[in-house]
Design a protein around this motif. Structure first.
Motif, short mmCIF file in Angstrom:
data_model
loop_
_atom_site.label_atom_id
_atom_site.label_comp_id
_atom_site.label_asym_id
_atom_site.label_seq_id
_atom_site.Cartn_x
_atom_site.Cartn_y
_atom_site.Cartn_z
N GLU A 125 -6.57 4.81 -4.56
CA GLU A 125 -7.82 3.85 -4.42
C GLU A 125 -7.12 2.43 -4.53
O GLU A 125 -6.71 1.78 -5.57
CB GLU A 125 -8.59 4.04 -5.49
CG GLU A 125 -9.46 5.50 -5.41
CD GLU A 125 -10.19 5.79 -6.50
OE1 GLU A 125 -10.99 4.73 -6.93
OE2 GLU A 125 -10.29 6.93 -6.85
N ILE A 126 -7.47 1.48 -3.39
CA ILE A 126 -7.02 0.23 -3.31
C ILE A 126 -8.12 -0.57 -2.77
O ILE A 126 -8.84 -0.24 -2.04
CB ILE A 126 -5.73 0.23 -2.09
CG1 ILE A 126 -4.78 1.17 -2.77
CG2 ILE A 126 -5.57 -1.15 -1.88
CD1 ILE A 126 -3.59 1.21 -1.79
N CYS A 127 -8.35 -1.80 -3.28
CA CYS A 127 -9.13 -2.77 -2.96
C CYS A 127 -8.25 -3.95 -2.49
O CYS A 127 -7.51 -4.39 -3.34
CB CYS A 127 -10.14 -2.92 -4.22
SG CYS A 127 -11.54 -3.91 -3.66
N ILE A 128 -8.89 -4.56 -1.51
CA ILE A 128 -8.11 -5.81 -0.87
C ILE A 128 -9.21 -6.92 -0.81
O ILE A 128 -10.11 -6.61 -0.28
CB ILE A 128 -7.58 -5.54 0.52
CG1 ILE A 128 -6.65 -4.19 0.70
CG2 ILE A 128 -6.95 -6.69 1.34
CD1 ILE A 128 -5.96 -4.07 1.91
N LEU B 122 2.66 1.75 -3.39
CA LEU B 122 1.37 2.41 -4.47
C LEU B 122 1.14 3.65 -4.26
O LEU B 122 1.09 4.53 -5.19
CB LEU B 122 0.16 1.45 -4.42
CG LEU B 122 0.19 -0.06 -4.78
CD1 LEU B 122 -0.97 -0.81 -4.40
CD2 LEU B 122 0.54 -0.12 -6.36
N LYS B 123 0.79 4.04 -2.76
CA LYS B 123 0.75 5.61 -2.68
C LYS B 123 1.84 6.40 -3.19
O LYS B 123 1.74 7.33 -3.76
CB LYS B 123 0.58 5.73 -1.01
CG LYS B 123 0.30 7.07 -0.68
CD LYS B 123 0.21 7.38 0.83
CE LYS B 123 0.19 8.92 1.09
NZ LYS B 123 0.95 9.20 2.08
N ILE C 258 -9.40 2.77 0.99
CA ILE C 258 -9.22 1.09 0.86
C ILE C 258 -10.73 0.71 1.00
O ILE C 258 -11.47 1.06 1.73
CB ILE C 258 -8.52 0.64 2.02
CG1 ILE C 258 -6.98 0.93 1.87
CG2 ILE C 258 -8.74 -1.00 1.96
CD1 ILE C 258 -6.21 0.37 2.74
N ILE D 253 0.89 -1.16 -0.01
CA ILE D 253 -0.04 -0.13 0.00
C ILE D 253 0.94 1.28 0.13
O ILE D 253 0.49 2.27 -0.65
CB ILE D 253 -1.00 -0.04 1.32
CG1 ILE D 253 -1.91 -1.13 0.91
CG2 ILE D 253 -1.73 1.53 1.50
CD1 ILE D 253 -2.94 -1.35 2.20
N CYS E 257 -0.50 -10.53 -2.28
CA CYS E 257 -0.21 -9.95 -1.00
C CYS E 257 1.09 -10.35 -0.65
O CYS E 257 1.71 -9.65 0.37
CB CYS E 257 -1.31 -10.43 -0.25
SG CYS E 257 -1.25 -12.08 0.43
N VAL F 152 -4.83 6.76 1.83
CA VAL F 152 -5.19 6.22 0.69
C VAL F 152 -6.85 5.76 0.93
O VAL F 152 -7.09 5.76 2.23
CB VAL F 152 -4.43 4.80 0.02
CG1 VAL F 152 -3.18 5.06 -0.30
CG2 VAL F 152 -4.63 3.67 1.12
#
Length: 189
Positions: free
Chosen positions: A27-30, A20-21, A53, A17, A83, A51
């Motif tokens: 915008e992150i989806c786990i 990516l930031k 999530i 994360i 992951c 961010v």
């Protein structure tokens, strides 16, 4: 859950994360299933990491790619990252490559060197032909990082695909443009 294993005092997912930031993705989806409450409690809505999530919650395990079918309303290409991948890959460069080449799907690949610890003997019908002492082989391996076009969601759902291997077989069979992106940055799986 694997994504919460710590490396240098932080969960693997936190490293991803933060990387990516730093690359400008917010915008992150786990995707969650096993012990999802631990992940959700730690990351919450992502605000403390700078961010946003969201979570895809698998009711039953959906394999390596099935949960992507739970995404809605995607308009732009997106990344899927295993992951347990720690890297300083330039995601912006990979995204530019994906878009400029009009790729349907792009897989990051990493060169991997394997040194056989033994001498390899060549023989035919018990007759010695020769040998190579501790030969080195080179491979391109799947780095567990993918750029997808949004229409991949429909393909996954329509064909009930759960395995990344089955997805790539499907894409090849249906002559979708699938490219590889060679990465030279650090990468740990």
């Amino acid at each position: 859950p694997k994504g919460m294993l710590k490396l240098n005092g932080k969960p693997l997912l936190q490293h991803i994360i933060e990387g990516l930031k730093n690359e400008g993705f917010h915008e992150i989806c786990i995707s969650t299933h096993f012990k999802k409450e631990k992940i959700k409690k730690f990351f919450d809505n992502g605000k403390r990491f700078g961010v946003k999530i969201d979570y895809l919650e698998e009711k039953n395990p959906m394999g390596t790619i099935g949960s992507i079918g739970l995404l809605n309303n995607l308009k732009k290409p997106f990344f899927v990252i295993n992951c347990d991948v720690i890297t300083n890959l330039n995601f912006q460069e990979m995204l530019k490559f994906h878009i400029s080449k009009k790729s349907f799907t792009t897989m990051a690949i990493k060169s991997y060197e394997f040194m056989n610890p033994y001498g390899v003997v060549n023989s035919k019908k018990n007759k010695f032909i020769g040998f190579r002492e501790k030969p080195i082989s080179y491979f391109n391996i799947n780095a567990g990082i993918y750029a997808f076009n949004p229409t991949i969601v429909k393909i996954i759902n329509k064909n009930k695909l759960h395995s990344i291997i089955d997805l790539f077989k499907y894409l090849k069979k249906h002559k979708k443009k699938v490219l590889t992106f060679s990465m030279f940055e650090n990468w740990i799986d």
